[in-house]
Design a protein around this motif. Structure first.
Motif, mmCIF file in Angstrom:
data_model
loop_
_atom_site.group_PDB
_atom_site.id
_atom_site.type_symbol
_atom_site.label_atom_id
_atom_site.label_comp_id
_atom_site.label_asym_id
_atom_site.label_seq_id
_atom_site.Cartn_x
_atom_site.Cartn_y
_atom_site.Cartn_z
ATOM 1 N N TYR A 120 1.019 -1.335 0.186
ATOM 2 C CA TYR A 120 0.492 0.021 0.514
ATOM 3 C C TYR A 120 0.775 1.100 0.222
ATOM 4 C CZ TYR A 120 -3.508 3.129 1.534
ATOM 5 O OH TYR A 120 -4.330 4.253 1.528
ATOM 6 N N ALA A 121 2.118 1.149 0.824
ATOM 7 C CA ALA A 121 3.013 2.275 0.881
ATOM 8 C C ALA A 121 3.659 2.963 -0.779
ATOM 9 C CB ALA A 121 3.689 2.315 1.723
ATOM 10 N N ALA B 21 3.721 3.742 10.628
ATOM 11 C CA ALA B 21 4.466 5.131 10.362
ATOM 12 C C ALA B 21 5.968 5.489 10.032
ATOM 13 C CB ALA B 21 4.452 5.324 12.728
ATOM 14 N N GLN B 22 6.569 4.090 10.329
ATOM 15 C CA GLN B 22 8.038 4.292 9.805
ATOM 16 C C GLN B 22 7.815 4.404 7.874
ATOM 17 O OE1 GLN B 22 9.663 0.671 10.662
ATOM 18 N NE2 GLN B 22 9.807 1.269 12.727
ATOM 19 N N LEU B 23 6.395 3.600 7.529
ATOM 20 C CA LEU B 23 6.750 3.743 5.748
ATOM 21 C C LEU B 23 5.732 4.508 5.256
ATOM 22 C CD1 LEU B 23 5.152 0.147 5.700
ATOM 23 C CD2 LEU B 23 7.152 1.076 4.931
ATOM 24 N N GLY B 24 5.605 5.970 6.853
ATOM 25 C CA GLY B 24 4.262 7.391 6.203
ATOM 26 C C GLY B 24 3.417 6.940 5.996
ATOM 27 N N VAL C 116 -4.192 4.440 7.434
ATOM 28 C CA VAL C 116 -3.826 2.516 7.533
ATOM 29 C C VAL C 116 -5.728 2.730 9.321
ATOM 30 C CG1 VAL C 116 -3.549 1.089 8.962
ATOM 31 C CG2 VAL C 116 -1.937 2.218 6.568
ATOM 32 N N ASP C 117 -6.287 2.088 8.910
ATOM 33 C CA ASP C 117 -6.755 1.823 10.466
ATOM 34 C C ASP C 117 -7.106 0.588 10.752
ATOM 35 O OD1 ASP C 117 -7.722 4.646 10.045
ATOM 36 O OD2 ASP C 117 -9.683 3.679 8.497
ATOM 37 N N PHE C 118 -6.743 0.421 11.951
ATOM 38 C CA PHE C 118 -7.176 -0.670 12.631
ATOM 39 C C PHE C 118 -8.647 -1.196 13.209
ATOM 40 C CE2 PHE C 118 -2.972 -0.448 12.032
ATOM 41 C CZ PHE C 118 -2.309 -1.466 12.341
#
Length: 494
Positions: free
Chosen positions: A311-312, A358-361, A366-368
């Motif tokens: 996705y990123a 978060a690392q991928l920006g 993105v929702d959990f």
């Protein structure tokens, strides 16, 4: 029962004689003697220590009965089917959770939309940790197998049924059940050890069941390969002790046929999927926001990190190609990860996924959605364009069928169940059009995400409609019919 154990060994003995394998013959005859002796001793001991058999009782061995995965859905639909077919039968569930029978039935209704009106009995297993992989950092498969036998004995010591149905894959419990005079049926979702696993270790490929440390070492790989072959031998013998074997897909059927010492073909019974209710969702949906959905338990083999990275990468492409028409759709989308959290290990996996996002920006898109009820799952599917699936060798792929029933275009891994039984990528086959995408690499997943999100309305409707038609093959009704037909020869005669 003892003949059931001896027959495979006798076959190996004859094979050894025919080919002149003296060592193999010596080993086989020795193993035959040991197995038969232990079997006789175990039978006497079990007759003395276990309570009288309760006629007219069917017990399901499913330690994680409170879970929210496809295996648990199979359990509850099977319970429902037996209660309707045999109203006077007594249903028991061996469960390692603290939930009462009423609480388990409420979980089944809430998570799976399965209403079970008749009561069941729960036999609580206090030593559920015996099958937890966290307990065994070394020789995990073997020690779990031994733990499953101990756990099943705990259940039989409280109640010995007429029919024992394993719906969670603990094949090493079958010899003990048969020796105690109990008939055995099993529904195999995934072989504990498969020829694919052996091949990965032989080729020194790193995956969730073969660490990079082992894969990088030739001696360690050989030791693990010998261990796997040793384990597979006993697994094959244990599987031969089941009276009736059901499997959930063509892929699983092939592996069980290769592994287990049984002359009868396994019954392929596709698992029950949430098709009836999800098919009521409109195909021609007007969406305020484009979304991708992923429905899977938060476990390592589901490979959620691949979904985040794909996705990123799709969003990165869209940002670099803002002039492209499809880039707008990708940048306007959100990824929704939906799954159950069973324990602290699952929660740790969720926390790691959030850090990776978060690392991928991409954390802000993105929702959990964790442990959601069926009503919320239905809404999420009803508002999604495409659904992600990234598990390698997924035995079947219930979530993929749920996507298709809901009119959500699947983007699934090109292996096992999704490849062989569910997703069709060639137009015109069996009267269907293309029903989704099959991918293997990060680049393929990223490209499929971009294409699915940017489909024009008529193209999306065409694929979604074909996918929904295909999903009709995996209904609760079909499962119930084929499940009952498979177990009918060994059901209690009331």
């Amino acid at each position: 029962m003892l003949f059931g154990l001896a027959a495979p060994l006798a076959f190996l003995s004859l094979t050894a004689i025919a080919f002149g394998w003296e060592f193999t013959l010596f080993f086989t005859l020795g193993a035959s003697s040991i197995v038969l002796t232990l079997g006789l001793a175990a039978r006497v001991w079990l007759k003395k220590t276990l309570p009288p058999k309760q006629e007219g009782t069917i017990a399901f061995f499913h330690p994680e009965a409170c879970g929210g995965g496809g295996g648990e859905r199979v359990l509850w639909v099977a319970v429902q089917a037996l209660q309707k077919a045999l109203p006077s039968v007594k249903i028991v569930v061996y469960s390692a959770s603290d939930n009462t029978s009423q609480q388990l039935l409420e979980i089944a209704a809430d998570r799976f939309n399965i209403s079970i009106t008749s009561s069941i009995q729960v036999v609580q297993l206090r030593r559920g940790n015996l099958i937890s992989p966290k307990q065994y950092p070394r020789f995990t498969l073997l020690r779990q197998a031994i733990g499953s036998v101990q756990l099943a004995y705990e259940g039989l010591h409280q109640l010995r049924p007429e029919l024992f149905i394993d719906t969670s894959g603990w094949a090493f419990t079958y010899p003990m059940c048969r020796l105690s005079g109990v008939r055995v049926a099993c529904y195999v979702h995934y072989p504990t050890v498969s020829t694919d696993m052996l091949q990965r270790v032989r080729q020194r490929k790193s995956l969730y069941n073969n660490s990079a440390r082992v894969a990088d070492s030739r001696p360690a790989s050989w030791v693990k390969l010998l261990y796997y072959y040793f384990f597979a031998w006993f697994y094959s013998m244990a599987g031969a002790c089941a009276n009736v074997v059901m499997v959930n897909s063509s892929w699983t059927a092939r592996h069980i046929r290769q592994l287990w010492w049984k002359l009868e073909e396994p019954h392929r019974v596709f698992p029950p999927c949430l098709t009836a209710d999800l098919q009521q969702l409109p195909l021609d949906r007007k969406l305020k926001h484009l979304s991708l959905v992923s429905v899977a338990q938060f476990r390592p083999e589901k490979d959620h990190p691949m979904q985040l990275r794909a996705y990123a990468q799709a969003r990165k492409w869209a940002q670099a190609n803002s002039q492209e028409r499809s880039s707008e759709a990708v940048l306007a989308s959100r990824l929704k990860l939906v799954g159950s959290c069973r324990n602290t290990g699952d929660q740790l996996a969720i926390d790691n996924l959030k850090r990776l996002a978060a690392q991928l920006g991409i954390a802000d898109c993105v929702d959990f959605h964790v442990n959601v009820p069926f009503s919320e799952l239905r809404n999420l599917l009803g508002n999604a364009v495409a659904g992600l699936h990234t598990m390698v060798d997924e035995h079947f792929g219930i979530s993929v069928v749920e996507y298709m029933a809901a009119g959500v275009i699947p983007i699934a891994h090109d292996s096992a169940g999704p490849k062989e039984d569910i997703v069709q990528i060639e137009a015109g086959k069996n009267g269907y059009h293309i029903t989704g995408y099959l991918c293997t690499t990060l680049e393929q997943y990223s490209s499929a995400i971009i294409e699915a999100l940017s489909l024009d309305h008529p193209s999306r409707l065409k694929i979604a409609a074909a996918a929904r038609r295909k999903a009709l093959e995996f209904s609760d009704e079909r499962f119930c019919s084929e499940f009952l037909e498979s177990v009918q020869p060994i059901l209690p005669s009331l």
